[in-house]
Write an enzyme that holds these catalytic residues in place. Structure first.
Site, short mmCIF file in Angstrom:
data_model
loop_
_atom_site.label_atom_id
_atom_site.label_comp_id
_atom_site.label_asym_id
_atom_site.label_seq_id
_atom_site.Cartn_x
_atom_site.Cartn_y
_atom_site.Cartn_z
N LYS A 1 23.84 9.97 -16.76
CA LYS A 1 23.07 10.50 -15.63
C LYS A 1 23.38 9.75 -14.34
CE LYS A 1 18.58 9.16 -14.66
NZ LYS A 1 18.30 8.83 -13.28
N ASN A 2 23.33 8.42 -14.41
CA ASN A 2 23.43 7.66 -13.16
C ASN A 2 24.85 7.62 -12.59
OD1 ASN A 2 20.71 7.37 -13.10
ND2 ASN A 2 20.68 5.30 -13.95
N ARG B 1 14.50 15.07 -16.76
CA ARG B 1 15.35 14.70 -15.61
C ARG B 1 16.57 13.95 -16.09
NH1 ARG B 1 12.74 10.76 -12.50
NH2 ARG B 1 14.86 10.61 -11.76
C1 EPZ Z 1 19.51 2.62 -10.11
O1 EPZ Z 1 18.47 2.71 -9.16
C2 EPZ Z 1 19.17 3.57 -11.22
N1 EPZ Z 1 19.05 4.91 -10.66
C3 EPZ Z 1 17.86 3.15 -11.89
O2 EPZ Z 1 17.69 3.99 -13.02
C4 EPZ Z 1 17.98 1.72 -12.37
O3 EPZ Z 1 16.72 1.29 -12.85
C5 EPZ Z 1 18.43 0.80 -11.25
O4 EPZ Z 1 19.65 1.30 -10.64
C6 EPZ Z 1 18.72 -0.62 -11.71
O5 EPZ Z 1 19.70 -0.62 -12.70
C7 EPZ Z 1 20.16 5.58 -10.37
O6 EPZ Z 1 21.28 5.14 -10.58
C8 EPZ Z 1 19.97 6.95 -9.80
P1 EPZ Z 1 18.88 -0.69 -7.26
P2 EPZ Z 1 18.65 2.10 -7.71
O7 EPZ Z 1 19.21 -0.33 -5.87
O8 EPZ Z 1 20.07 2.20 -7.32
C9 EPZ Z 1 16.07 -3.60 -4.67
C10 EPZ Z 1 16.64 5.45 -14.46
O9 EPZ Z 1 15.67 5.31 -15.21
N2 EPZ Z 1 16.68 -2.95 -3.50
O10 EPZ Z 1 19.90 -1.32 -8.14
O11 EPZ Z 1 17.64 2.73 -6.82
C11 EPZ Z 1 15.16 -2.65 -5.43
O12 EPZ Z 1 13.87 -2.60 -4.87
C12 EPZ Z 1 16.60 4.92 -13.06
O13 EPZ Z 1 17.69 6.05 -14.77
C13 EPZ Z 1 16.41 -3.43 -2.23
O14 EPZ Z 1 15.64 -4.38 -2.06
O15 EPZ Z 1 18.27 0.58 -8.00
C14 EPZ Z 1 15.21 -3.24 -6.83
O16 EPZ Z 1 14.28 -4.30 -6.93
C15 EPZ Z 1 15.25 4.36 -12.70
N3 EPZ Z 1 16.99 -2.82 -1.15
C16 EPZ Z 1 16.62 -3.82 -6.93
O17 EPZ Z 1 17.10 -3.93 -5.57
C17 EPZ Z 1 17.85 -1.77 -1.30
O18 EPZ Z 1 18.35 -1.27 -0.28
C18 EPZ Z 1 17.63 -2.98 -7.70
O19 EPZ Z 1 17.59 -1.64 -7.22
C19 EPZ Z 1 18.13 -1.29 -2.60
C20 EPZ Z 1 17.52 -1.91 -3.69
#
Ligand code: EPZ
Length: 427
Positions: A22-23, A397
């Site tokens: 998915k991701n 989803r």
């Molecule tokens: C991706 O989300 C995945 N979603 C998530 O999977 C997954 O949990 C996550 O990566 C971590 O592996 C998709 O790929 C669509 P991040 P993403 O940016 O990219 C902080 C699932 O169940 N952060 O790696 O949104 C954030 O708050 C979903 O399939 C910032 O501070 O996650 C978090 O604490 C849920 N500023 C950390 O980084 C930013 O600009 C990691 O988030 C971006 C992120």
């Protein structure tokens, strides 16, 4: 509202085939915009986030042809707008990838502030940091984020946080920038490498994906191409966890065992026996489940997306397990539902202390997000009696044919209630 009705207690046995990731899919579909031509994407999972992404592309002027259930041909030659339809983009978190892809091709983009799973604050400051470093300006108006750049110029970006989304978005925006972009402190998940490989198929020059530093030499133009998406490591891990908790014997097929190492290591600690083949793993269990501690971290650490399934598993283990959520602020909301099923778990902020209990009891429960929903299904499969899992649109989803796949493994599971409209393909 559609729900799943599950009579627990059967040990899962047989074979299950894992769908495309998915991701990776939700990033590769917007990335087809950069091709400005025809792409054929194989091993696409049949899930509602994919339907939404394809629907967005079609609304924006792409020509879409399903070649078979998991293969789509997308021609983005005639995309006519750089605005993503607001209603559709709100339906899923990953619509933020349209920002990077549209910025990369048209030098402007407009997308609604994304929705998706509620796991606590989900800022996109690091995405915007990358865009502005290569010359874009951003603004927010009426809930829409806009980015634009007269010209994109390669630059050096050091991310403050390791972010999957920001790493991918930065790659999408900079593949056609002038000069070289260096991204540091990037995410290393298998889907990062998959997106980089896809971009290179289209003529990009992206190197280092899977390490801490990615270098991108801007290409003057890109073209169409054919690509096969990697298998979904979290879907694979979910079936592995289900096989372990029910004491079954399951062959999980169409996987890349290397991607599963962090999951395999923890399942083995918890009592699973795992035999590895080239593209499959076989999971059995002879002894009781054992407690173990887990801290979720960016790849190659233990993935946060497997945390809810492991909590369920450890709720039936002998002893006390401590689970620390290292990525999201609020990813234990499903624990209240597990307590209703008889689990003994105390949550304090990002830490859950799980005291193993002898058994779980069926109960009516509600999926609060995608992985939490899958975790409740797994809890139900191992519980005494009947569980009804509501709000299954969250689960669909990201999990293709989850009811059918579990039923094929001998689970007593069927759909009940009114079918949800999100299950219908939008193309
Ligand atoms: C991706 O989300 C995945 N979603 C998530 O999977 C997954 O949990 C996550 O990566 C971590 O592996 C998709 O790929 C669509 P991040 P993403 O940016 O990219 C902080 C699932 O169940 N952060 O790696 O949104 C954030 O708050 C979903 O399939 C910032 O501070 O996650 C978090 O604490 C849920 N500023 C950390 O980084 C930013 O600009 C990691 O988030 C971006 C992120």
């Amino acid at each position: 509202m559609e729900k799943y009705v599950i009579h627990g207690g059967s040990a899962l046995t047989g074979e299950v085939s894992v769908s495309g990731a998915k991701n990776a899919a939700v990033a590769i579909l917007p990335a087809t915009i950069l091709a400005g031509g025809k792409c054929v994407i194989e091993n696409l999972p049949s899930i509602s986030d994919v339907y939404t992404s394809v629907h967005i592309l079609r609304e924006m002027g792409a020509e879409i042809r399903m070649l078979d259930r998991s293969t789509v041909e997308i021609d983005t030659t005639h995309i006519t707008t750089e605005v993503v339809p607001e209603e559709l983009s709100r339906q899923m978190r990953a619509s933020y990838y349209f920002l990077g892809a549209l910025l990369g091709r048209f030098r402007e983009a407009s997308v609604a502030m994304p929705g998706g799973c509620d796991l606590g604050p989900r800022p996109i400051d690091q995405h915007l940091k990358a865009f502005t470093s290569i010359g874009a300006v951003d603004s927010m108006e009426k809930g829409m984020i806009q980015v634009s750049a007269p010209k994109l110029t390669g630059s050096h970006v050091f991310f403050d946080t390791v972010s999957v989304g920001a790493t991918i978005n930065a790659m999408l925006a900079s593949v056609m920038a002038e000069g070289t972009t260096v991204l540091e402190n990037v995410a290393k998940e298998p889907h990062i490498v998959d997106v980089a490989n896809f971009l290179n198929t289209l003529g990009a020059d992206v190197r280092g994906a899977g390490t801490d530093v990615i270098k991108i030499r801007g290409a003057a133009s890109m073209h169409g191409g054919n690509y096969t998406i990697i298998p979904d490591q979290i879907e694979a891990g979910s079936y592995m966890a289900a096989a372990t908790i029910t004491g079954g014997d399951v062959l999980v097929k169409n996987i890349i065992p290397k991607h599963l190492e962090p999951i395999t290591a923890k399942l083995e600690r918890a009592g699973a026996s795992i035999e590895e083949f080239d593209e499959a793993v076989r999971i059995t269990r002879s002894g009781p489940l054992q407690a173990t501690n887990i801290k979720t971290m960016p790849h190659p650490g233990f993935p946060t997306d497997m945390q809810p399934m492991m909590t369920v598993l450890l709720s039936l283990a002998q002893g006390t397990s401590i689970i620390t959520e290292g990525i999201w602020e609020n990813r234990f909301r499903y624990v209240d539902e597990l307590l209703r099923m008889g689990a003994n778990i105390q949550v304090d902020g990002r830490v859950a202390v799980v005291e193993g209990v002898g058994e779980l009891q069926g109960a009516p429960v509600r999926a609060s997000d995608l992985r939490a929903g899958c975790a409740l299904v797994i809890a139900a499969l191992s519980a005494n009696g009947v569980t009804e899992v509501e709000e299954v649109s969250h689960i669909e989803r990201g999990y293709e044919s989850i009811v059918e796949k579990f039923a094929n493994l001998g689970a007593d599971i069927h759909r009940g209630g009114k079918p949800s409209s999100t299950l219908q393909p939008a193309f």
